[in-house]
Design an enzyme around this catalytic site. Structure first.
Site, PDB file in Angstrom:
ATOM      1  N   THR A 199       0.827  -1.215   0.000  1.00 56.17           N
ATOM      2  CA  THR A 199       0.000   0.000   0.000  1.00 56.17           C
ATOM      3  C   THR A 199       0.861   1.264   0.000  1.00 56.17           C
ATOM      4  O   THR A 199       1.948   1.280   0.558  1.00 56.17           O
ATOM      5  CB  THR A 199      -0.972   0.033   1.202  1.00 56.17           C
ATOM      6  OG1 THR A 199      -1.897  -1.031   1.060  1.00 56.17           O
ATOM      7  CG2 THR A 199      -1.731   1.322   1.326  1.00 56.17           C
ATOM      8  N   ARG A 227     -12.631  -9.386  -2.304  1.00 54.59           N
ATOM      9  CA  ARG A 227     -12.215  -8.829  -1.003  1.00 54.59           C
ATOM     10  C   ARG A 227     -11.774  -7.364  -1.148  1.00 54.59           C
ATOM     11  O   ARG A 227     -11.004  -7.000  -2.022  1.00 54.59           O
ATOM     12  CB  ARG A 227     -11.072  -9.670  -0.444  1.00 54.59           C
ATOM     13  CG  ARG A 227     -10.542  -9.207   0.914  1.00 54.59           C
ATOM     14  CD  ARG A 227      -9.361  -8.270   0.775  1.00 54.59           C
ATOM     15  NE  ARG A 227      -8.799  -7.937   2.098  1.00 54.59           N
ATOM     16  CZ  ARG A 227      -7.893  -6.999   2.301  1.00 54.59           C
ATOM     17  NH1 ARG A 227      -7.433  -6.299   1.273  1.00 54.59           N
ATOM     18  NH2 ARG A 227      -7.432  -6.741   3.501  1.00 54.59           N
ATOM     19  N   GLY A 229     -10.186  -4.205   1.254  1.00 56.17           N
ATOM     20  CA  GLY A 229      -9.584  -3.893   2.557  1.00 56.17           C
ATOM     21  C   GLY A 229      -9.969  -2.511   3.042  1.00 56.17           C
ATOM     22  O   GLY A 229     -10.994  -1.949   2.644  1.00 56.17           O
ATOM     23  N   ASP A 230      -9.136  -1.965   3.897  1.00 53.03           N
ATOM     24  CA  ASP A 230      -9.435  -0.670   4.506  1.00 53.03           C
ATOM     25  C   ASP A 230      -9.100   0.522   3.616  1.00 53.03           C
ATOM     26  O   ASP A 230      -9.655   1.604   3.790  1.00 53.03           O
ATOM     27  CB  ASP A 230      -8.630  -0.517   5.810  1.00 53.03           C
ATOM     28  CG  ASP A 230      -7.123  -0.618   5.548  1.00 53.03           C
ATOM     29  OD1 ASP A 230      -6.708  -1.566   4.850  1.00 53.03           O
ATOM     30  OD2 ASP A 230      -6.371   0.257   6.012  1.00 53.03           O
ATOM     31  N   THR A 249      -1.844   1.651   6.624  1.00 50.54           N
ATOM     32  CA  THR A 249      -1.346   0.497   5.888  1.00 50.54           C
ATOM     33  C   THR A 249      -1.247  -0.679   6.849  1.00 50.54           C
ATOM     34  O   THR A 249      -0.792  -0.510   7.976  1.00 50.54           O
ATOM     35  CB  THR A 249       0.027   0.753   5.247  1.00 50.54           C
ATOM     36  OG1 THR A 249       0.563  -0.501   4.810  1.00 50.54           O
ATOM     37  CG2 THR A 249       1.014   1.399   6.204  1.00 50.54           C
ATOM     38  N   GLY A 250      -1.681  -1.837   6.404  1.00 49.58           N
ATOM     39  CA  GLY A 250      -1.610  -2.992   7.288  1.00 49.58           C
ATOM     40  C   GLY A 250      -2.717  -3.972   6.979  1.00 49.58           C
ATOM     41  O   GLY A 250      -3.277  -3.962   5.875  1.00 49.58           O
ATOM     42  N   GLY A 252      -5.932  -5.028   6.562  1.00 49.46           N
ATOM     43  CA  GLY A 252      -7.099  -4.192   6.362  1.00 49.46           C
ATOM     44  C   GLY A 252      -8.313  -4.572   7.174  1.00 49.46           C
ATOM     45  O   GLY A 252      -9.076  -3.700   7.610  1.00 49.46           O
TER      46      GLY A 252
HETATM   47  N1  ASP Z   1      -4.366  -2.255   4.094  1.00 42.39           N
HETATM   48  C1  ASP Z   1      -4.309  -2.887   2.808  1.00 42.39           C
HETATM   49  C2  ASP Z   1      -5.418  -3.885   2.678  1.00 42.39           C
HETATM   50  O1  ASP Z   1      -5.713  -4.566   3.628  1.00 42.39           O
HETATM   51  C3  ASP Z   1      -3.035  -3.579   2.554  1.00 42.39           C
HETATM   52  C4  ASP Z   1      -1.818  -2.817   2.905  1.00 42.39           C
HETATM   53  O2  ASP Z   1      -1.817  -1.848   3.627  1.00 42.39           O
HETATM   54  O3  ASP Z   1      -0.777  -3.205   2.409  1.00 42.39           O
HETATM   55  O4  ASP Z   1      -5.937  -4.010   1.602  1.00 42.39           O
END
Ligand code: ASP
Length: 333
Positions: A199, A227, A229-230, A249-250, A252
């Site tokens: 991300t 799917r 994510g956040d 980032t993380g 999600g």
């Molecule tokens: N947060 C993002 C997701 O879950 C992925 C990421 O931050 O790398 O889609």
């Protein structure tokens, strides 16, 4: 002009290495700030080839420098975060746009969102394919549609009406992400699962005191069933209000459940917590307590920056109008 010369001088100095905060140039105040990230995760000294590591640092630096040019000339925080993220989407080193992770079907489904602080205007796209710069699609949703979030084929159709650039599927593909998909599928077949993410994102404060935030991602390797994510979810992956801006980032699923980006700003606004206390609380306590991990970049209207992560590393960088500029990948930098 004076400011521009100082900025150029500062960038030249900073190109070599981190600058200690003490090197800020006398007489300048932090009347603009840019902070970018290229994802939290297993970002450790041994995990990249020297070429990849250099490429990540170079492209993060370019994203920061592009935003510096915009902000130092009086441009808006909205333009600064848009351009920083747009450049990172074109970099094959980060999980957004070109270089995005693969879905279980070997495709790239892209998510992005953007938000403006004072007005609370926001736009997002989720699960789009072929759009070269999903952040431009998110911004077009914000500025040229009556909606906040568009998904899938509808979002792609909207992007075409906005004359946004489309690229063939192969343009987004990289060998590194292909190998990551194979590894993830082997692990899934043997009952294990290792979430992998990346991300990109940016938050900025401009000379008028306006904050903006933007985030773009390919999501998680081996994702399926549409799917999301956040990252495209306002309040989870991206938030900006008059006093505070965050890009997450993380993992999600946890950032959605924690309404992470909004929660940080709510703590600042309603509890009066310093930005760093609020960001650390959410990233280092709340999300790990739920079982998730990741990081954020956060910025408040007084120019304070917080970049906590509970992963091994997080690609990140920032610059301020006082001449400070830094780019880093690993935890101990
Ligand atoms: N947060 C993002 C997701 O879950 C992925 C990421 O931050 O790398 O889609």
């Amino acid at each position: 002009m004076r400011r521009r010369l100082q900025t150029v001088a500062a960038l030249a100095l900073a190109a070599a290495a981190w600058l200690a905060p003490g090197v800020a140039m006398a007489g300048e105040t932090s009347d603009w700030v840019i902070v970018v990230h290229g994802g939290a995760g297993a970002v450790t000294p041994g995990s990249y080839s020297p070429e990849d590591e250099a490429g990540m640092r170079r492209d993060l630096g370019r994203a920061v420098e592009t935003a510096v040019r915009i902000l130092s000339e009086g441009g808006s925080s909205l333009d600064a975060v848009t351009e920083a993220v747009r450049l990172l989407e074109d970099s094959p080193h980060f999980n957004a746009g070109r270089g995005a992770v693969f879905t279980a079907d070997g495709e790239n489904e892209l998510d992005a969102s953007i938000m403006l602080g004072r007005s609370g205007a926001a736009g997002a796209v989720a699960g789009v394919q072929g759009v070269r710069h999903p952040i431009l699609a998110a911004r077009a949703v914000m500025e040229r549609s009556p909606h906040v979030m568009l998904a899938g084929e509808g979002a792609e159709a909207f992007a075409r009406t906005q004359a946004l650039e489309f690229m063939p599927a192969e343009w987004f593909h990289t060998e590194r992400r292909r190998r990551a998909l194979e590894a993830a599928q082997q692990q899934a077949a043997s009952g294990g699962s290792v979430p992998a993410w990346g991300t990109v994102g940016a938050v900025a404060l401009d000379m008028r005191g306006e904050l903006a935030a933007a985030t773009s991602t390919g999501g998680m390797t081996n994702k399926r069933w549409g799917r999301i994510g956040d990252s495209p979810i306002i309040g989870a992956g991206t938030w900006a209000d008059a006093g505070c801006a965050v890009s997450s980032t993380g993992w999600g699923e946890y950032y959605i459940r924690a309404v992470a980006a909004y929660d940080i700003c709510a703590r600042v606004n309603y509890l009066g917590e310093p930005l760093d206390v609020a960001a650390r609380h959410v990233v280092m306590e709340r999300i790990p307590a739920m079982g998730g991990d990741g990081g954020v970049i956060a910025l408040s209207a007084d120019g304070a920056i917080s970049m906590p992560f509970n992963t091994e590393g997080m690609a990140r960088g920032f610059a301020r109008s006082d001449g400070t500029m830094r780019v880093a990948l690993f935890a101990d930098e």
